[in-house]
Design a protein around this motif. Structure first.
Motif, short mmCIF file in Angstrom:
data_model
loop_
_atom_site.label_atom_id
_atom_site.label_comp_id
_atom_site.label_asym_id
_atom_site.label_seq_id
_atom_site.Cartn_x
_atom_site.Cartn_y
_atom_site.Cartn_z
N THR A 36 0.83 -1.21 0.00
CA THR A 36 0.00 0.00 0.00
C THR A 36 0.86 1.25 0.00
N LEU A 37 1.75 1.37 0.97
CA LEU A 37 2.62 2.55 1.07
C LEU A 37 3.95 2.34 0.35
N TYR A 38 4.17 1.14 -0.10
CA TYR A 38 5.31 0.83 -0.98
C TYR A 38 4.95 -0.46 -1.72
N THR A 39 5.61 -0.70 -2.82
CA THR A 39 5.47 -1.98 -3.52
C THR A 39 6.86 -2.52 -3.82
N SER A 40 7.06 -3.80 -3.54
CA SER A 40 8.34 -4.45 -3.84
C SER A 40 8.09 -5.94 -3.96
N ASN A 41 8.04 -6.42 -5.18
CA ASN A 41 7.84 -7.85 -5.39
C ASN A 41 9.00 -8.66 -4.82
N LYS A 42 10.21 -8.11 -4.90
CA LYS A 42 11.38 -8.84 -4.40
C LYS A 42 11.32 -8.98 -2.87
N LEU A 43 10.88 -7.93 -2.19
CA LEU A 43 10.74 -8.04 -0.73
C LEU A 43 9.63 -9.03 -0.38
N ALA A 44 8.52 -8.97 -1.09
CA ALA A 44 7.42 -9.92 -0.84
C ALA A 44 7.90 -11.35 -1.03
N GLU A 45 8.69 -11.59 -2.06
CA GLU A 45 9.22 -12.93 -2.31
C GLU A 45 10.17 -13.35 -1.20
N ASN A 46 10.98 -12.42 -0.70
CA ASN A 46 11.91 -12.71 0.38
C ASN A 46 11.17 -13.06 1.66
N ILE A 47 10.13 -12.29 1.97
CA ILE A 47 9.32 -12.57 3.17
C ILE A 47 8.67 -13.95 3.05
N HIS A 48 8.16 -14.26 1.88
CA HIS A 48 7.53 -15.58 1.67
C HIS A 48 8.55 -16.69 1.87
N ARG A 49 9.74 -16.53 1.32
CA ARG A 49 10.76 -17.57 1.44
C ARG A 49 11.16 -17.79 2.90
N VAL A 50 11.34 -16.69 3.64
CA VAL A 50 11.71 -16.81 5.05
C VAL A 50 10.58 -17.44 5.85
N ALA A 51 9.33 -17.08 5.52
CA ALA A 51 8.18 -17.68 6.21
C ALA A 51 8.12 -19.18 5.94
N VAL A 52 8.40 -19.58 4.72
CA VAL A 52 8.42 -21.01 4.37
C VAL A 52 9.49 -21.73 5.19
N ASP A 53 10.65 -21.12 5.35
CA ASP A 53 11.73 -21.72 6.15
C ASP A 53 11.30 -21.87 7.61
N SER A 54 10.64 -20.84 8.15
CA SER A 54 10.17 -20.90 9.53
C SER A 54 9.14 -22.01 9.70
N LEU A 55 8.23 -22.09 8.76
CA LEU A 55 7.19 -23.11 8.82
C LEU A 55 7.79 -24.51 8.72
N ALA A 56 8.78 -24.67 7.85
CA ALA A 56 9.45 -25.96 7.69
C ALA A 56 10.11 -26.39 8.99
N THR A 57 10.76 -25.44 9.67
CA THR A 57 11.42 -25.75 10.94
C THR A 57 10.40 -26.13 12.00
N GLN A 58 9.31 -25.36 12.09
CA GLN A 58 8.30 -25.65 13.10
C GLN A 58 7.62 -26.99 12.90
N LEU A 59 7.34 -27.34 11.66
CA LEU A 59 6.56 -28.54 11.36
C LEU A 59 7.41 -29.75 10.99
N GLY A 60 8.74 -29.56 10.94
CA GLY A 60 9.62 -30.67 10.61
C GLY A 60 9.49 -31.11 9.16
N LEU A 61 9.39 -30.14 8.26
CA LEU A 61 9.21 -30.42 6.84
C LEU A 61 10.41 -29.91 6.04
N GLU A 62 10.54 -30.42 4.82
CA GLU A 62 11.46 -29.82 3.87
C GLU A 62 10.82 -28.54 3.34
N PRO A 63 11.63 -27.54 2.96
CA PRO A 63 11.07 -26.26 2.49
C PRO A 63 10.07 -26.40 1.35
N ASP A 64 10.34 -27.28 0.39
CA ASP A 64 9.41 -27.45 -0.74
C ASP A 64 8.05 -27.93 -0.26
#
Length: 221
Positions: free
Chosen positions: A19-47
């Motif tokens: 809204t106050l900024y747009t950055s597809n690269k930052l959005a992608e980075n946040i998604h990737r880090v969230a996937v890593d966090s979720l993988a660690t919490q749930l004992g999964l591979e990132p994919d």
């Protein structure tokens, strides 16, 4: 841009990301880090974590008819969103993906002369403040409301009621500004608030004209 009828607008409540900024690269980075966090919490591979996250979002949308958020999808999968946001705060560095847009800074400074400005984000406070500092808007808002205030992600009636009570206004006295209608705007509109949808900075810069038109409508009543 979408709006509903409202009484006199005294308060502007902005979403942050998209809204106050747009950055597809930052959005992608946040998604990737969230996937890593979720993988660690749930004992999964990132994919597998990424696959389950997308499936959870689709499931929420099918059931509710509303766009799903990252936090709601992680809760759906049994993850702890406090742990998720701690991980995001520690592992996302937003600065390389962002730059100041003087037009946005000037817009907020002008609006702040006539309205109370507040930020309401599903992001955590640490990351939100780093983003705001990087784009030069950290001093433009009376208060920042983040996921940590209630640990209830938008859209949520309890969280929104708490924010309005804190500011001391009703929804009908507010204009809500965001890029996702289901997440940022649908609930405020149902409660009688005015809403303004913008998906890029050029649309955001039309906000003053929108407010001027609303004022003219009131003057003509």
């Amino acid at each position: 841009m979408t709006e509903t009828e409202t009484t006199n607008i005294s308060t502007l409540i902005f979403d942050l990301d998209g809204t106050l900024y747009t950055s597809n690269k930052l959005a992608e980075n946040i998604h990737r880090v969230a996937v890593d966090s979720l993988a660690t919490q749930l004992g999964l591979e990132p994919d597998e974590s990424d696959k389950r996250l997308l499936e959870a979002k689709r499931g929420i949308t099918l059931r509710s008819g509303w766009e799903a958020t990252l936090s709601s999808a992680c809760l759906e999968l049994g993850a702890d969103i406090r742990v998720l946001h701690e991980y995001l705060a520690e592992n996302v560095a937003p600065e390389p993906f962002l730059e100041k847009d003087e037009r946005v800074i000037a817009l907020l400074e002008r609006l702040g002369q006539n309205y109370g400005l507040y930020l309401y984000t599903n992001n955590n406070r640490t990351l939100a403040l780093r983003i705001m500092t990087a784009i030069g808007i950290e001093s433009c808002f009376g208060k920042i409301f983040s996921i940590e205030d209630n640990w209830r992600s938008k859209p949520d009636r309890v969280a929104l009621d708490s924010i309005l009570a804190d500011i001391g206004v009703t929804a009908s006295e507010c204009l809500f500004i965001g890029d996702r209608y289901d997440v940022d705007l649908r609930l405020p509109a149902e409660l009688g608030g005015a809403v303004f949808k913008c998906s890029n900075i050029d649309e955001l810069l039309e906000l003053e004209k929108f407010l001027e038109n609303k004022q003219q409508e009131r003057n003509n009543l």
